[in-house]
Design a protein around this motif. Structure first.
Motif, PDB file in Angstrom:
ATOM      1  N   LYS A 166      86.108 -55.458  22.656  1.00  0.00           N
ATOM      2  CA  LYS A 166      85.354 -55.211  23.887  1.00  0.00           C
ATOM      3  C   LYS A 166      86.245 -55.245  25.119  1.00  0.00           C
ATOM      4  O   LYS A 166      85.823 -54.889  26.206  1.00  0.00           O
ATOM      5  CB  LYS A 166      84.234 -56.241  24.029  1.00  0.00           C
ATOM      6  N   LYS A 167      87.479 -55.723  24.985  1.00  0.00           N
ATOM      7  CA  LYS A 167      88.381 -55.797  26.133  1.00  0.00           C
ATOM      8  C   LYS A 167      89.571 -54.852  26.000  1.00  0.00           C
ATOM      9  O   LYS A 167      90.568 -55.008  26.690  1.00  0.00           O
ATOM     10  CB  LYS A 167      88.858 -57.235  26.311  1.00  0.00           C
TER      11      LYS A 167
ATOM     12  N   TYR B  97      92.861 -58.109  29.139  1.00  0.00           N
ATOM     13  CA  TYR B  97      92.631 -56.664  29.047  1.00  0.00           C
ATOM     14  C   TYR B  97      93.907 -55.881  28.803  1.00  0.00           C
ATOM     15  O   TYR B  97      93.870 -54.659  28.682  1.00  0.00           O
ATOM     16  CB  TYR B  97      91.971 -56.162  30.347  1.00  0.00           C
TER      17      TYR B  97
ATOM     18  N   ASP C 211      85.166 -58.136  17.146  1.00  0.00           N
ATOM     19  CA  ASP C 211      84.292 -57.445  18.093  1.00  0.00           C
ATOM     20  C   ASP C 211      84.542 -57.925  19.526  1.00  0.00           C
ATOM     21  O   ASP C 211      84.686 -57.125  20.454  1.00  0.00           O
ATOM     22  CB  ASP C 211      82.847 -57.733  17.666  1.00  0.00           C
ATOM     23  N   LYS C 212      84.639 -59.243  19.698  1.00  0.00           N
ATOM     24  CA  LYS C 212      84.892 -59.832  21.019  1.00  0.00           C
ATOM     25  C   LYS C 212      86.186 -59.288  21.618  1.00  0.00           C
ATOM     26  O   LYS C 212      86.272 -59.016  22.806  1.00  0.00           O
ATOM     27  CB  LYS C 212      85.027 -61.356  20.864  1.00  0.00           C
TER      28      LYS C 212
ATOM     29  N   THR D 153      83.307 -45.798  21.772  1.00  0.00           N
ATOM     30  CA  THR D 153      82.279 -46.434  20.947  1.00  0.00           C
ATOM     31  C   THR D 153      82.902 -46.851  19.628  1.00  0.00           C
ATOM     32  O   THR D 153      83.966 -46.360  19.260  1.00  0.00           O
ATOM     33  CB  THR D 153      81.108 -45.471  20.635  1.00  0.00           C
TER      34      THR D 153
ATOM     35  N   LEU E 241      78.287 -49.262  18.898  1.00  0.00           N
ATOM     36  CA  LEU E 241      78.568 -50.225  19.977  1.00  0.00           C
ATOM     37  C   LEU E 241      79.431 -49.564  21.035  1.00  0.00           C
ATOM     38  O   LEU E 241      80.232 -48.684  20.728  1.00  0.00           O
ATOM     39  CB  LEU E 241      79.278 -51.448  19.387  1.00  0.00           C
ATOM     40  N   HIS E 242      79.262 -50.022  22.282  1.00  0.00           N
ATOM     41  CA  HIS E 242      80.019 -49.397  23.367  1.00  0.00           C
ATOM     42  C   HIS E 242      81.246 -50.202  23.747  1.00  0.00           C
ATOM     43  O   HIS E 242      81.153 -51.403  23.981  1.00  0.00           O
ATOM     44  CB  HIS E 242      79.121 -49.187  24.585  1.00  0.00           C
ATOM     45  N   GLY E 243      82.388 -49.534  23.795  1.00  0.00           N
ATOM     46  CA  GLY E 243      83.606 -50.161  24.277  1.00  0.00           C
ATOM     47  C   GLY E 243      83.647 -50.060  25.793  1.00  0.00           C
ATOM     48  O   GLY E 243      82.694 -49.613  26.422  1.00  0.00           O
ATOM     49  N   ILE E 244      84.772 -50.461  26.413  1.00  0.00           N
ATOM     50  CA  ILE E 244      84.821 -50.402  27.881  1.00  0.00           C
ATOM     51  C   ILE E 244      85.388 -49.087  28.394  1.00  0.00           C
ATOM     52  O   ILE E 244      85.551 -48.913  29.596  1.00  0.00           O
ATOM     53  CB  ILE E 244      85.586 -51.588  28.530  1.00  0.00           C
TER      54      ILE E 244
END
Ligand code: ATP
Ligand code: MG
Length: 406
Positions: A68-69, A234, A64-65, A75, A167-170
């Motif tokens: 997120k990048k 990223y 998950d961590k 999502t 959950l929301h991604g970037i």
């Protein structure tokens, strides 16, 4: 703790069709694979409308961590795979609801059926699961329009997948889908944010950094490299191209009127960035300029500086206030390092009163007094290229060295 088995990923801005869509999905799959490389058991299945990441025991919290990048993820939902029978569906639904529910929250069950031979239809499943939850949990409240929790039950051919979280991604586009560009990276606050925003639009960047030994310290250079390491979270590895700039600055300082030192320095920087761009197959140049922030960033200055190239020069933070840029820098993790006080080449050679409205013809005229080609060539001869990985450290206190080789 809930043991998730799979993550369902929904794509970001995917308006285009055909080849572009394929490229988007292929890049995203490659980028996800890269950040999860140290979990070889994870399997990634990129499909036309979404991606399935099968965890095979990998810890969701860590995966998950990383997700997120990754740009291009809109999502995602961690889910649990269960056998195709209603008891298993009910039990796992209850487990997920218990993990997600907080007093006062509303919910609904949303079933999708890919396998139309399954013994119950979507309405029946919604009702049965809903009833089971009401029977086994207190304080539940159903809400069809805007529920806090959507319990998704997906009946596929092989099994049933259940999730309770969105959950929301970037967002953005997968790095690499928009081609390559050069980023002019200083050690300040703005250019790291501009780098992030360029990558967010799918641009693969290489950093060009001007440094001026002996006027600037090893630490200033190390700081710019370490900032690159943060940004590499990223995008994976980023090449860092260090360009020696002292001779150019000394010469300009010696030969030109003070009011034009800065304008002409910037013209040299942009020229060098453009030559490097061409050599490395880049299409554009990005920098961290914000309109009116300082003397070199007025529109008049941009005219006088941008004159040296017709290559697109993109300025992602051009219209942002300093406070907005700082907020972004904090969010992406570059701020604390950016404010470390190691002076870079511009601070040291900054004239006390640079012209805020330099004239283009004057800038050209003064510059013509210099051996432009010779200065450029010697700077190019001194270039050093370093590939930098996520979280790679360069500053002296390497105590918390944490080489996360992505
Ligand atoms: P930053 O916070 O990015 O340093 P700044 O507000 O301090 O920006 P300037 O120092 O005037 O602004 O620089 C404007 C832009 O020029 C930077 O954002 C960066 O893109 C580029 N630049 C400045 N110094 C360097 C450098 N030493 N190497 C590479 N690019 C530079
Ligand atoms: Mg700066």
């Amino acid at each position: 703790m809930v043991q998730y088995t799979e993550i369902l990923v929904r794509y970001g801005e995917l308006s285009t069709k055909g080849k572009n869509r394929k490229d988007f999905i292929g890049r995203l799959a490659g980028n996800v694979e890269r950040v999860l490389r140290d979990f070889p058991q994870v399997k990634i299945h990129p499909r036309h409308d979404r991606m399935h990441i099968v965890l095979n025991g990998a810890p969701f919290e860590e995966v998950d961590k990383r997700l997120k990048k990754v740009f291009g993820i809109q999502t995602y939902s961690p889910s649990i795979k269960v056998e195709k029978n209603i008891e298993a569906i009910e039990e796992t639904s209850l487990e997920l609801m218990k993990a997600t529910f907080k007093p006062g929250m509303t919910f609904k069950v949303n079933t999708r059926r890919g396998d139309h031979k399954f013994e119950y239809d979507t309405n029946q499943i919604n009702n049965m699961v809903g009833d089971y939850l009401f029977k086994n949990m207190d304080g539940l409240k159903a809400e069809m329009k805007h529920p806090d929790i959507v319990l998704r039950v997906e009946v596929r051919q092989d099994a049933v997948y259940i999730s309770s979280e969105l959950l929301h991604g970037i967002g953005g586009m997968p790095v690499g889908t928009a081609g390559k560009a050069i980023m002019m990276l200083s050690g300040g606050i703005d250019s790291p944010v501009a780098s992030y925003l360029a990558m967010k639009r799918g641009v693969e960047i290489e950093m060009v950094h001007f440094f001026s030994p002996p006027y600037t310290t090893e630490k200033a250079l190390a700081k710019a490299k370490e900032l690159t390491g943060i940004l590499a979270n990223y995008s994976g590895k980023i090449n860092f191209i260090a360009v020696p700039f002292a001779e150019i600055q000394e010469t300009i300082k010696e030969k030109l009127p003070e009011g034009y030192l800065m304008t002409v320095q910037r013209r040299f920087m942009l020229r060098l960035a453009d030559i490097i761009r061409e050599k490395r197959g880049g299409l554009a140049i990005f920098n961290g300029e914000s309109v009116g922030q300082v003397a070199s960033q007025t529109l008049e200055s941009m005219v006088a500086i941008n004159d040296v190239t017709t290559t697109p020069v993109l300025r992602p933070v051009a219209t942002m206030d300093k406070t907005e840029i700082i907020a972004r820098a904090e969010e992406i993790g570059t701020f604390d390092l950016s404010i470390q006080p190691f002076e870079d080449c511009c601070t040291i050679f900054a004239p006390p009163r640079p012209k805020t409205k330099p004239k283009l013809d004057k800038a050209r005229e003064y510059e013509a007094r210099l051996d432009v080609d010779g200065l450029i060539q010697r700077a190019l001869d001194g270039i050093e290229i370093t590939p930098i990985h996520a979280n790679q450290k360069f500053l002296a206190d390497k105590a918390e060295e944490d080489l996360n080789l992505l």
